[in-house]
Design a protein around this motif. Sequence first.
Motif, PDB file in Angstrom:
ATOM      1  N   LEU A  24       3.109 -42.309 -12.834  1.00 54.51           N
ATOM      2  CA  LEU A  24       4.098 -41.303 -13.216  1.00 54.51           C
ATOM      3  C   LEU A  24       4.214 -41.212 -14.735  1.00 54.51           C
ATOM      4  N   SER A  25       4.295 -42.358 -15.396  1.00 57.28           N
ATOM      5  CA  SER A  25       4.403 -42.376 -16.854  1.00 57.28           C
ATOM      6  C   SER A  25       3.203 -41.687 -17.494  1.00 57.28           C
ATOM      7  N   HIS A  26       2.015 -41.990 -17.004  1.00 55.75           N
ATOM      8  CA  HIS A  26       0.790 -41.392 -17.539  1.00 55.75           C
ATOM      9  C   HIS A  26       0.788 -39.875 -17.348  1.00 55.75           C
ATOM     10  N   LEU A  27       1.137 -39.434 -16.159  1.00 57.87           N
ATOM     11  CA  LEU A  27       1.119 -38.002 -15.859  1.00 57.87           C
ATOM     12  C   LEU A  27       2.174 -37.250 -16.665  1.00 57.87           C
ATOM     13  N   MET A  28       3.329 -37.867 -16.865  1.00 54.33           N
ATOM     14  CA  MET A  28       4.391 -37.199 -17.608  1.00 54.33           C
ATOM     15  C   MET A  28       4.018 -37.022 -19.077  1.00 54.33           C
ATOM     16  N   ARG A  29       3.241 -37.924 -19.609  1.00 58.84           N
ATOM     17  CA  ARG A  29       2.778 -37.775 -20.984  1.00 58.84           C
ATOM     18  C   ARG A  29       1.794 -36.609 -21.097  1.00 58.84           C
ATOM     19  N   GLU A  30       1.098 -36.326 -20.012  1.00 58.92           N
ATOM     20  CA  GLU A  30       0.087 -35.270 -20.025  1.00 58.92           C
ATOM     21  C   GLU A  30       0.667 -33.886 -19.769  1.00 58.92           C
ATOM     22  N   ARG A  31       1.565 -33.788 -18.786  1.00 58.97           N
ATOM     23  CA  ARG A  31       1.966 -32.446 -18.368  1.00 58.97           C
ATOM     24  C   ARG A  31       3.441 -32.238 -18.060  1.00 58.97           C
ATOM     25  N   GLY A  32       4.256 -33.271 -18.093  1.00 57.78           N
ATOM     26  CA  GLY A  32       5.672 -33.067 -17.814  1.00 57.78           C
ATOM     27  C   GLY A  32       5.989 -33.197 -16.341  1.00 57.78           C
ATOM     28  N   ASP A  34       7.909 -31.528 -14.303  1.00 54.72           N
ATOM     29  CA  ASP A  34       7.971 -30.332 -13.469  1.00 54.72           C
ATOM     30  C   ASP A  34       6.599 -29.901 -12.962  1.00 54.72           C
ATOM     31  N   ALA A  35       5.529 -30.370 -13.619  1.00 57.63           N
ATOM     32  CA  ALA A  35       4.168 -29.976 -13.228  1.00 57.63           C
ATOM     33  C   ALA A  35       3.468 -31.046 -12.402  1.00 57.63           C
ATOM     34  N   ILE A  36       4.200 -32.062 -11.960  1.00 59.12           N
ATOM     35  CA  ILE A  36       3.623 -33.181 -11.210  1.00 59.12           C
ATOM     36  C   ILE A  36       4.077 -33.118  -9.755  1.00 59.12           C
ATOM     37  N   SER A  37       3.179 -33.438  -8.851  1.00 55.41           N
ATOM     38  CA  SER A  37       3.534 -33.543  -7.434  1.00 55.41           C
ATOM     39  C   SER A  37       3.449 -35.004  -7.008  1.00 55.41           C
ATOM     40  N   LEU A  38       4.049 -35.313  -5.863  1.00 55.25           N
ATOM     41  CA  LEU A  38       3.956 -36.670  -5.331  1.00 55.25           C
ATOM     42  C   LEU A  38       2.509 -37.025  -5.023  1.00 55.25           C
ATOM     43  N   ALA A  43      -2.445 -40.131  -6.113  1.00 52.21           N
ATOM     44  CA  ALA A  43      -3.870 -40.118  -6.447  1.00 52.21           C
ATOM     45  C   ALA A  43      -4.140 -40.894  -7.726  1.00 52.21           C
ATOM     46  N   THR A  44      -3.293 -40.704  -8.734  1.00 56.53           N
ATOM     47  CA  THR A  44      -3.469 -41.403 -10.009  1.00 56.53           C
ATOM     48  C   THR A  44      -3.270 -42.903  -9.842  1.00 56.53           C
ATOM     49  N   ALA A  45      -2.369 -43.291  -8.954  1.00 51.58           N
ATOM     50  CA  ALA A  45      -2.103 -44.713  -8.704  1.00 51.58           C
ATOM     51  C   ALA A  45      -3.149 -45.341  -7.792  1.00 51.58           C
ATOM     52  N   LEU A 114      14.224 -33.207 -18.669  1.00 54.98           N
ATOM     53  CA  LEU A 114      14.247 -33.668 -17.276  1.00 54.98           C
ATOM     54  C   LEU A 114      15.468 -33.164 -16.522  1.00 54.98           C
ATOM     55  N   ARG A 115      16.607 -33.120 -17.194  1.00 53.07           N
ATOM     56  CA  ARG A 115      17.833 -32.708 -16.523  1.00 53.07           C
ATOM     57  C   ARG A 115      17.790 -31.261 -16.062  1.00 53.07           C
ATOM     58  N   GLU A 116      16.838 -30.495 -16.603  1.00 54.75           N
ATOM     59  CA  GLU A 116      16.718 -29.089 -16.227  1.00 54.75           C
ATOM     60  C   GLU A 116      15.806 -28.878 -15.013  1.00 54.75           C
ATOM     61  N   VAL A 117      15.038 -29.899 -14.644  1.00 52.84           N
ATOM     62  CA  VAL A 117      14.052 -29.709 -13.578  1.00 52.84           C
ATOM     63  C   VAL A 117      14.271 -30.641 -12.394  1.00 52.84           C
ATOM     64  N   VAL A 118      15.381 -31.380 -12.396  1.00 55.45           N
ATOM     65  CA  VAL A 118      15.694 -32.243 -11.256  1.00 55.45           C
ATOM     66  C   VAL A 118      16.983 -31.758 -10.615  1.00 55.45           C
ATOM     67  N   SER A 119      17.280 -32.293  -9.439  1.00 54.79           N
ATOM     68  CA  SER A 119      18.483 -31.890  -8.726  1.00 54.79           C
ATOM     69  C   SER A 119      19.737 -32.370  -9.452  1.00 54.79           C
ATOM     70  N   ARG A 120      20.878 -31.848  -9.045  1.00 55.67           N
ATOM     71  CA  ARG A 120      22.138 -32.237  -9.681  1.00 55.67           C
ATOM     72  C   ARG A 120      22.400 -33.727  -9.500  1.00 55.67           C
TER      73      ARG A 120
END
Length: 207
Positions: A24-32, A34-38, A43-45, A114-120
């Motif tokens: 997750l940390s690696h993917l978030m550095r690449e694309r954020g 909101d652009a990541i799926s489970l 797959a990355t792990a 992050l607060r803009e792309v996650v649930s309340r």
Amino acid sequence: MPKIIGSSLAEHRERTRSALFAALSHLMRERGFDAISLADIAATAGIGRTAVYNHFPDKESVLLAFIEHETSAYVRALERSLAEVEDPVEQLRVYVRQQLQLERSYHFAPGPDLREVVSRDAAAHLRAHVGLVEDLLRQILARAIATGDIPDQHLDAVVHLVHACLSGRSVPRGEPARGEFIAATELFVLRAVGARTAWSVRAAEVA
């Protein structure tokens, strides 16, 4: 049956979670976030997608567990560093340095906040984890006020202002730029809260 990683189910769970957090940390550095799926995280792990559901129901759950893990580890380390210093102004120096040296992979991710792309509910959890760190700063400032090292002031407002100064800053990696940046920020925060030592340091520098 999925292959067990490690010598026990507890070790397997811990290693799996660590692999997912690293992915997750690696993917978030690449694309954020909101652009990541489970599926991307799995797959990355290198973990089967169905196996991931044994640990987390969705990507928000992975994110919250990751931030809880990172924040808890950071708070413990910061508390140990602060325990070695008695003077509250020196504790504030330690706090500023630790904050600037911290690698926040979930804060520096590209894309929307992050607060803009996650649930309340997830956003509320994010605020709670930030609150753990803010509480340490609030305690330091309260002690500094009690000892007369800084003037009385509105703690909630000052805590937010100090964090706004420290959060999201890109600290230079190379020396001497890195050390100079941290020293300048440290002095700025000390002067902002009215620490007497900050003015004496500035006077010595001018002299």
